[in-house]
Design a protein around this motif. Sequence first.
Motif, PDB file in Angstrom:
ATOM      1  N   GLU A 122       6.383  29.693  -1.244  1.00  0.00           N
ATOM      2  CA  GLU A 122       7.809  29.414  -0.845  1.00  0.00           C
ATOM      3  C   GLU A 122       8.399  28.160  -1.589  1.00  0.00           C
ATOM      4  OE1 GLU A 122       9.713  31.046   1.176  1.00  0.00           O
ATOM      5  OE2 GLU A 122       8.252  32.535   1.426  1.00  0.00           O
ATOM      6  N   LEU A 123       7.711  27.219  -1.811  1.00  0.00           N
ATOM      7  CA  LEU A 123       8.012  25.951  -2.422  1.00  0.00           C
ATOM      8  C   LEU A 123       8.740  26.224  -4.030  1.00  0.00           C
ATOM      9  CD1 LEU A 123       5.532  23.061  -1.889  1.00  0.00           C
ATOM     10  CD2 LEU A 123       7.998  23.275  -0.937  1.00  0.00           C
ATOM     11  N   VAL A 124       8.039  27.159  -4.700  1.00  0.00           N
ATOM     12  CA  VAL A 124       8.275  27.718  -5.950  1.00  0.00           C
ATOM     13  C   VAL A 124       9.539  28.526  -6.034  1.00  0.00           C
ATOM     14  CG1 VAL A 124       7.614  28.757  -8.114  1.00  0.00           C
ATOM     15  CG2 VAL A 124       6.034  26.985  -6.993  1.00  0.00           C
ATOM     16  N   ARG A 125       9.303  29.469  -5.059  1.00  0.00           N
ATOM     17  CA  ARG A 125      10.577  30.446  -4.891  1.00  0.00           C
ATOM     18  C   ARG A 125      11.896  29.785  -4.484  1.00  0.00           C
ATOM     19  NH1 ARG A 125       9.847  35.217  -0.761  1.00  0.00           N
ATOM     20  NH2 ARG A 125      10.515  34.100   0.556  1.00  0.00           N
ATOM     21  N   ARG A 172       0.842  -1.214  -0.028  1.00  0.00           N
ATOM     22  CA  ARG A 172       0.038   0.010  -0.112  1.00  0.00           C
ATOM     23  C   ARG A 172       0.962   1.157  -0.155  1.00  0.00           C
ATOM     24  NH1 ARG A 172      -4.751   1.843   4.320  1.00  0.00           N
ATOM     25  NH2 ARG A 172      -5.581   3.626   3.064  1.00  0.00           N
ATOM     26  N   LEU A 173       0.521   2.453  -0.889  1.00  0.00           N
ATOM     27  CA  LEU A 173       1.465   3.534  -0.923  1.00  0.00           C
ATOM     28  C   LEU A 173       0.283   4.709  -0.916  1.00  0.00           C
ATOM     29  CD1 LEU A 173       3.999   4.900  -1.561  1.00  0.00           C
ATOM     30  CD2 LEU A 173       3.495   4.495  -4.092  1.00  0.00           C
ATOM     31  N   VAL A 174       0.864   5.457   0.192  1.00  0.00           N
ATOM     32  CA  VAL A 174       0.030   6.815   0.240  1.00  0.00           C
ATOM     33  C   VAL A 174       0.714   8.042   0.300  1.00  0.00           C
ATOM     34  CG1 VAL A 174      -1.756   7.891   1.852  1.00  0.00           C
ATOM     35  CG2 VAL A 174      -1.817   5.424   1.714  1.00  0.00           C
ATOM     36  N   ARG A 175       0.590   8.926  -0.610  1.00  0.00           N
ATOM     37  CA  ARG A 175       1.284  10.091  -0.533  1.00  0.00           C
ATOM     38  C   ARG A 175       0.751  11.124   0.397  1.00  0.00           C
ATOM     39  NH1 ARG A 175       3.115  12.508  -5.799  1.00  0.00           N
ATOM     40  NH2 ARG A 175       1.151  13.376  -6.124  1.00  0.00           N
ATOM     41  N   VAL A 176       1.457  11.516   1.773  1.00  0.00           N
ATOM     42  CA  VAL A 176       0.982  12.277   2.573  1.00  0.00           C
ATOM     43  C   VAL A 176       1.405  13.720   2.675  1.00  0.00           C
ATOM     44  CG1 VAL A 176       0.488  10.432   4.092  1.00  0.00           C
ATOM     45  CG2 VAL A 176       2.734  11.369   4.177  1.00  0.00           C
ATOM     46  N   ALA A 177       2.526  14.153   1.988  1.00  0.00           N
ATOM     47  CA  ALA A 177       2.826  15.549   2.051  1.00  0.00           C
ATOM     48  C   ALA A 177       3.773  15.725   0.922  1.00  0.00           C
ATOM     49  CB  ALA A 177       3.781  15.857   3.320  1.00  0.00           C
ATOM     50  N   VAL A 178       3.675  17.112   0.585  1.00  0.00           N
ATOM     51  CA  VAL A 178       4.548  17.610  -0.674  1.00  0.00           C
ATOM     52  C   VAL A 178       5.180  18.701   0.102  1.00  0.00           C
ATOM     53  CG1 VAL A 178       4.739  18.975  -2.576  1.00  0.00           C
ATOM     54  CG2 VAL A 178       3.162  17.053  -2.428  1.00  0.00           C
ATOM     55  N   GLY A 179       6.436  18.883   0.312  1.00  0.00           N
ATOM     56  CA  GLY A 179       7.257  19.997   0.709  1.00  0.00           C
ATOM     57  C   GLY A 179       7.950  19.528   1.946  1.00  0.00           C
ATOM     58  N   GLY A 180       8.569  20.275   3.045  1.00  0.00           N
ATOM     59  CA  GLY A 180       9.040  19.990   4.152  1.00  0.00           C
ATOM     60  C   GLY A 180      10.276  20.233   4.227  1.00  0.00           C
ATOM     61  N   ASP A 181      11.255  20.009   5.308  1.00  0.00           N
ATOM     62  CA  ASP A 181      12.565  20.253   5.250  1.00  0.00           C
ATOM     63  C   ASP A 181      13.463  19.260   5.202  1.00  0.00           C
ATOM     64  OD1 ASP A 181      12.783  18.602   7.605  1.00  0.00           O
ATOM     65  OD2 ASP A 181      12.695  20.457   8.952  1.00  0.00           O
ATOM     66  N   ARG A 182      14.678  19.341   4.962  1.00  0.00           N
ATOM     67  CA  ARG A 182      15.663  18.343   4.408  1.00  0.00           C
ATOM     68  C   ARG A 182      15.732  16.981   5.358  1.00  0.00           C
ATOM     69  NH1 ARG A 182      15.952  18.477  -0.973  1.00  0.00           N
ATOM     70  NH2 ARG A 182      15.119  20.376  -1.480  1.00  0.00           N
ATOM     71  N   LEU A 190      -6.735  25.534  -1.913  1.00  0.00           N
ATOM     72  CA  LEU A 190      -5.993  25.636  -0.680  1.00  0.00           C
ATOM     73  C   LEU A 190      -6.094  27.071   0.245  1.00  0.00           C
ATOM     74  CD1 LEU A 190      -4.110  23.782  -2.504  1.00  0.00           C
ATOM     75  CD2 LEU A 190      -2.363  25.283  -2.261  1.00  0.00           C
ATOM     76  N   THR A 191      -5.862  26.922   1.363  1.00  0.00           N
ATOM     77  CA  THR A 191      -6.036  27.830   2.292  1.00  0.00           C
ATOM     78  C   THR A 191      -5.104  29.128   2.046  1.00  0.00           C
ATOM     79  OG1 THR A 191      -4.375  26.937   3.984  1.00  0.00           O
ATOM     80  CG2 THR A 191      -6.885  26.191   4.041  1.00  0.00           C
ATOM     81  N   GLU A 192      -5.275  30.053   2.788  1.00  0.00           N
ATOM     82  CA  GLU A 192      -4.148  31.273   2.530  1.00  0.00           C
ATOM     83  C   GLU A 192      -2.794  30.868   3.201  1.00  0.00           C
ATOM     84  OE1 GLU A 192      -3.343  35.833   4.260  1.00  0.00           O
ATOM     85  OE2 GLU A 192      -5.287  34.791   4.651  1.00  0.00           O
ATOM     86  N   VAL A 193      -2.550  30.084   4.275  1.00  0.00           N
ATOM     87  CA  VAL A 193      -1.318  29.389   4.756  1.00  0.00           C
ATOM     88  C   VAL A 193      -1.096  28.611   3.497  1.00  0.00           C
ATOM     89  CG1 VAL A 193      -0.165  28.085   6.514  1.00  0.00           C
ATOM     90  CG2 VAL A 193      -2.064  30.035   7.203  1.00  0.00           C
ATOM     91  N   GLU A 194      -1.521  27.700   3.067  1.00  0.00           N
ATOM     92  CA  GLU A 194      -1.078  26.848   2.269  1.00  0.00           C
ATOM     93  C   GLU A 194      -0.554  27.485   1.037  1.00  0.00           C
ATOM     94  OE1 GLU A 194      -3.668  22.701   3.192  1.00  0.00           O
ATOM     95  OE2 GLU A 194      -4.665  24.365   2.213  1.00  0.00           O
ATOM     96  N   ASN A 195      -1.487  28.506   0.333  1.00  0.00           N
ATOM     97  CA  ASN A 195      -0.804  28.975  -0.712  1.00  0.00           C
ATOM     98  C   ASN A 195       0.550  29.934  -0.690  1.00  0.00           C
ATOM     99  OD1 ASN A 195      -2.484  29.173  -3.023  1.00  0.00           O
ATOM    100  ND2 ASN A 195      -4.094  29.824  -1.706  1.00  0.00           N
TER     101      ASN A 195
END
Length: 207
Positions: A202-205, A158-168, A192-197
């Motif tokens: 930040e991910l793109v920048r 079973r495989l579930v993606r739970v997040a995109v982004g984060g720290d190293r 997406l919420t304001e926080v998620e936007n």
Amino acid sequence: MTTILFYKPYGVLCQFTDNSAGDKRQTLKDYISIPSVYPVGRLDLDSEGLLLLTNNGQLQHRLAHRQFAHLRTYYVQVERIPDEAALQRLRKGVKIKDYFTRPAIVEILLNEPKLPPRHPPIRYRKSVPTCWLKMTLTEGRNRQVRRMTAAVGFPTLRLVRVAVGGDRLGRYAERNRALTLSNLQPGQWRELTEVENKILFELVRST
């Protein structure tokens, strides 16, 4: 710009039409009615979890293409219990066909993650134990997680993606630096919420 977060269920194609000649399968169209949004990357038919969709082509490219090395975190149920040697191979990179995977963050979860039941459930073999891993990658090649665990002798069940982004270090939820499923159930989506936007920006920048 419209960007939504979708909890893709098992057995749903990561596209809006099914062009196969056989029995028609569920697609994104069965769940999402917003026009002109497209998936950011892919999740296989037999995988579940977080899928972003957007109508911004540049954003889609920067988040999906492996050259930008965005973190993707998965909960992975495998057959049998990997030993430290297998874990180290996954962390350092394994050869799959004609390429080596990038280094990954891999750890055994001591407790089974709290996930909605899968429909249909996986097929257990009573004589074979299973184990949950948390795997964080910086690339998303075709069926990569499944091929990685198979390459070291522990097939993915079973495989579930739970997040995109984060720290190293693979941390994400506690630092508001990643997009997560955050209370969505399979088949549900939301904008997406304001926080998620801000996180998305930040991910793109950062690339």
